[in-house]
Design a protein around this motif. Structure first.
Motif, short mmCIF file in Angstrom:
data_model
loop_
_atom_site.label_atom_id
_atom_site.label_comp_id
_atom_site.label_asym_id
_atom_site.label_seq_id
_atom_site.Cartn_x
_atom_site.Cartn_y
_atom_site.Cartn_z
N ASN A 20 -6.40 -9.10 7.48
CA ASN A 20 -5.13 -8.78 8.16
C ASN A 20 -3.97 -8.69 7.18
OD1 ASN A 20 -6.55 -8.71 10.46
ND2 ASN A 20 -5.63 -10.54 11.42
N VAL A 22 -4.06 -7.55 4.26
CA VAL A 22 -4.09 -6.20 3.65
C VAL A 22 -3.37 -5.23 4.57
CG1 VAL A 22 -5.58 -4.32 2.85
CG2 VAL A 22 -6.24 -6.71 2.44
N ASP A 23 -3.72 -5.29 5.87
CA ASP A 23 -3.05 -4.40 6.83
C ASP A 23 -1.54 -4.61 6.79
OD1 ASP A 23 -5.58 -3.72 7.59
OD2 ASP A 23 -5.61 -5.11 9.32
N ASP A 24 -1.16 -5.89 6.72
CA ASP A 24 0.26 -6.21 6.80
C ASP A 24 1.05 -5.69 5.60
OD1 ASP A 24 -0.34 -7.39 9.17
OD2 ASP A 24 -0.39 -9.47 8.38
N ILE A 26 0.27 -3.32 3.66
CA ILE A 26 0.29 -1.85 3.67
C ILE A 26 1.39 -1.37 4.60
CG2 ILE A 26 -0.98 0.21 4.46
CD1 ILE A 26 -3.51 -1.17 3.33
N GLU A 27 1.45 -2.04 5.72
CA GLU A 27 2.48 -1.64 6.69
C GLU A 27 3.88 -1.92 6.16
OE1 GLU A 27 2.88 -1.73 11.52
OE2 GLU A 27 1.27 -2.80 10.48
N ASP A 34 -1.07 6.64 4.92
CA ASP A 34 -1.60 5.54 5.72
C ASP A 34 -2.22 4.43 4.89
OD1 ASP A 34 -3.86 6.69 4.81
OD2 ASP A 34 -4.64 7.34 6.77
N GLY A 35 -2.17 4.51 3.58
CA GLY A 35 -2.67 3.43 2.71
C GLY A 35 -4.12 3.54 2.36
N GLY A 36 -4.66 4.76 2.53
CA GLY A 36 -6.04 4.98 2.08
C GLY A 36 -6.07 5.29 0.59
#
Lengths: 182, 518
Positions: A20, A22-24, A26-27, A34-36
């Protein structure tokens, strides 16, 4: 900056703080995409900075500490990738002096266009090694983390000191590593 | 909807959203990776294609270079067996060919080797330069190829030496006929660089005698036969016979002795008086070279002068004679002259003038007292250079005589080329005077010619009083011959000189008395 740095950063963050996080970050980094990231791609250094800043905010750790830990992670990955380069029998100073060689022989063949930092030995005694750390990016804390990783790898307590220095090649960071009795 | 049920739902929804974003990131990363891989693939494909092209180019270049090297190798092989100047096979290929031919043919006489040497090549080289000499050799090569024909093998061995191998003749006559054909073809003048050049050729022929004959023996035999041809008469051929080897060795010994003769002071200058035809006064002496060898005895000039000319020793001998004659003449009355013969070969080197000057300077003899006698063959060589030399001598006061007049081909034209001081009528006319009408007519004509051109005329070979009287009547200026004295050593000239010094003339020559004087 090579995509490998981003994918490794995400691997490191996920290991430390969970997926999570990592998601955070990136956001929070507000990337233009989109962080790919793919390891063989190349991406702006600014995106790495934004991600690291997001990470420090999320964890409350300082940037140097963050980079330090990431540096150690990087060293561990190198050992994983090319164990023959980093056998414990080589000793800390030989391993550190061999990093450039590792970069040139092992990293360059996969990532021919990578901008690789350089560790140049300036002075070496039995107990002390002075390395010049050259990089086009201000990431000396990352270098310290790498050296810490190496010291941990050979189970050698060390003391490290960093100072800015300049020579004909330009500005760099001089890192003095002193072996401590274990 | 209660909070208890809402909270897990929100978490779940958040989890789903996160998973969707991760999936989107993974998908995007995979797509990026695929795009990158595709472009890498394309780049690799391009690279591979250009590598293949490079490889093809390289292979073609290698093929071409291999062919070039092969051509060069074959050319080098060709050159190694060819004489570059004439394009004929060289000695190497000649040897190979001869050995092959000898291996194949086992009948005696089946192989004839003709060894050919040019006559007068050295003179062409010396007089006209090496470029002309080279052009001559090329011309000779062409004519030999043409005359020899396809079935006969012609090669240049070295310098002016050529060889021809003929097979299947079996009889000496065939080889002789071929030799005559070759000699004939080379006798025609060559037009080289605007000059007409005459040379000839001598040929030695060797025929195989048995099956075991080696190429070396055949060549050696042909060489001996050639040697014999050159010694006997140039422009001819000789067929080898075993006894020839002895003659060749004898000739070599003579050459060796001749070279040593100069150092060992075996040469001597004899003198024969030249007299006024009218009053009989002594005007001078002709210097004549003699060679006294401790074992051979007195060797006649005709036996050694041609050899000295051939081996080039004539330059040194000639210089010695000039010096000796001038020195001897210094002991005579100042009005007496000394006549010295010059060989055509001496004119082929620029040292001749140095030798003449040095003889005059060393002896102190006045140039006006020196007469140099040349034959028309001197003018037959490089006319211009020879004329220059003669004019230079004349300018210093030296007199120039035309010797053996009437025996050559075109004496009259040479009289126009150079203003001679004296013509010496050949002894053959004097001796024929009493016997045939032709001789006296020729003598009369020559004397008339001399008067018209203001050239003194001397008759050689006067042996009788009758001849002397006839020549005096015809108006000949000077006489020379056994009637007055044969050539004698300087020491024996004492009494004659004393007579001259006392009376100023030999009024009535007494040959017997003169001959007896010592």
């Amino acid at each position: 900056m090579k995509g490998l740095v981003f994918t490794e950063l995400f691997r490191h963050v996920e290991a430390l703080h969970g997926a999570n996080m990592v998601d955070d970050i990136i956001e929070a980094a507000q990337l233009p995409h989109d962080g790919g990231y793919t390891s063989i791609g190349s991406y702006p250094f600014q995106e790495a900075v934004a991600l690291l800043v997001a990470l420090t905010r999320a964890t409350g750790k300082s940037l140097p500490d963050t980079l330090d830990a990431f540096g150690t992670h990087c060293f561990e990955r190198w050992v994983n990738y090319a164990p023959h380069f980093f056998t414990q029998q080589r000793g800390l100073f030989d391993i550190l002096e061999g990093i450039d060689d590792f970069h040139e022989t092992e990293v360059r063949k996969l990532y021919p266009d990578a901008e690789l930092p350089s560790f140049l030995s300036e002075q070496r005694t039995e107990r002390q090694l002075t390395l010049g750390y050259y990089s086009c990016k201000p990431l000396s804390a990352l270098a310290v983390g790498v050296i810490k990783g190496a010291a941990a790898h050979v189970q050698q307590p060390v003391h490290m000191a960093c100072e800015p220095a300049t020579n004909a090649r330009g500005a760099y960071t001089r890192i003095t590593i002193t072996l401590l009795d274990s | 909807m209660s909070l208890a049920t809402d909270a897990p739902t929100a978490v779940l929804l958040d989890q789903v959203r996160r998973l969707e974003r991760r999936l989107a990131r993974q998908t995007s990363a995979r797509e990026q990776a695929e795009t990158l891989l595709e472009s890498k693939s394309l780049a690799l494909h391009e690279l591979n294609r250009s590598l293949a092209q490079l490889n093809a180019n390289l292979e073609q270049r290698v093929t071409e270079r291999t062919r070039e090297l092969d051509d060069e190798r074959r050319h080098a092989l060709f050159l190694a067996e060819r004489d570059l100047l004439t394009g004929l096979p060289n000695r190497l290929m000649f040897g190979k060919h001869l050995r092959q031919v000898l291996e194949r043919s086992h009948r005696p006489g089946a192989v004839a080797l003709l060894y050919l040497d040019l006559d007068g090549f050295k003179a062409v080289n010396d007089s006209f330069g090496h470029a002309c000499g080279d052009a001559l050799l090329k011309g000779v090569g062409k004519r030999l190829s043409a005359a020899a024909g396809a079935s006969i093998f012609a090669a240049r061995l070295s310098g002016d030496e050529f060889a021809v191998v003929a097979c299947g003749g079996e009889r000496p006559e065939h080889a002789a006929a071929l030799a005559e054909r070759l000699i004939a073809t080379l006798q025609h003048p060559f037009e080289l660089e605007g000059r007409t050049v005459h040379v000839g050729a001598s040929i030695g022929i060797a025929l195989t005698t048995d099956a075991e004959e080696s190429a070396e023996t055949l060549l050696h035999n042909a060489d001996i036969a050639l040697y014999r041809a050159k010694v006997r008469q140039r422009g001819t051929w000789e067929l080898f016979s075993p006894e020839m080897d002895g003659e060749r060795l004898a000739r070599l010994a003579l050459e060796r002795d001749l070279r040593a003769g100069l150092a060992k002071q075996q040469f001597e200058v004899f003198y024969q008086p030249l007299l006024e035809a009218g009053a009989g006064g002594l005007v001078g002496f002709e210097a004549l070279l003699r060679w006294k060898h401790p074992v051979r005895g007195m060797v006649p000039p005709a036996a050694f002068i041609p050899i000295a000319e051939e081996i080039g020793l004539i330059h040194e001998i000639g210089a010695w004679v000039l010096k000796q004659a001038c020195t001897d003449a210094m002991g005579w009355a100042p009005e007496l002259r000394v006549a010295v013969n010059l060989s055509p070969v001496q004119f082929t080197r620029s040292t001749l003038l140095d030798h003449v000057w040095s003889a005059l300077d060393a002896s102190g003899l006045a140039a006006q007292r020196l007469e140099l006698e040349i034959t028309e063959s001197v003018l037959m060589q490089d006319g211009e250079a020879t004329l220059d030399t003669l004019h230079t001598m004349r300018a210093r006061g030296i007199r120039i005589s035309m010797d053996d007049f009437g025996t050559g081909y075109s004496s009259l034209s040479y009289l126009r080329l150079f203003p001679f001081d004296k013509i010496k009528i050949d002894r053959s006319f004097v001796q024929g005077m009493a016997k045939d009408e032709g001789s006296i007519e020729i003598i009369r004509a020559v004397i008339g010619l001399g008067r018209a051109l203001n050239i003194k005329v001397l008759a050689e070979g006067v042996e009788t009083n009758e001849q002397r009287e006839m020549l005096r009547v015809e108006g000949c200026d000077e006489l020379q011959g056994y009637l007055f004295s044969k050539p004698r050593p300087l020491a024996e000239m004492g009494s004659l000189l004393a007579t001259v010094l006392q009376s100023g003339a030999i009024a009535e020559p007494a040959p017997e008395a003169l001959r007896g004087a010592a």
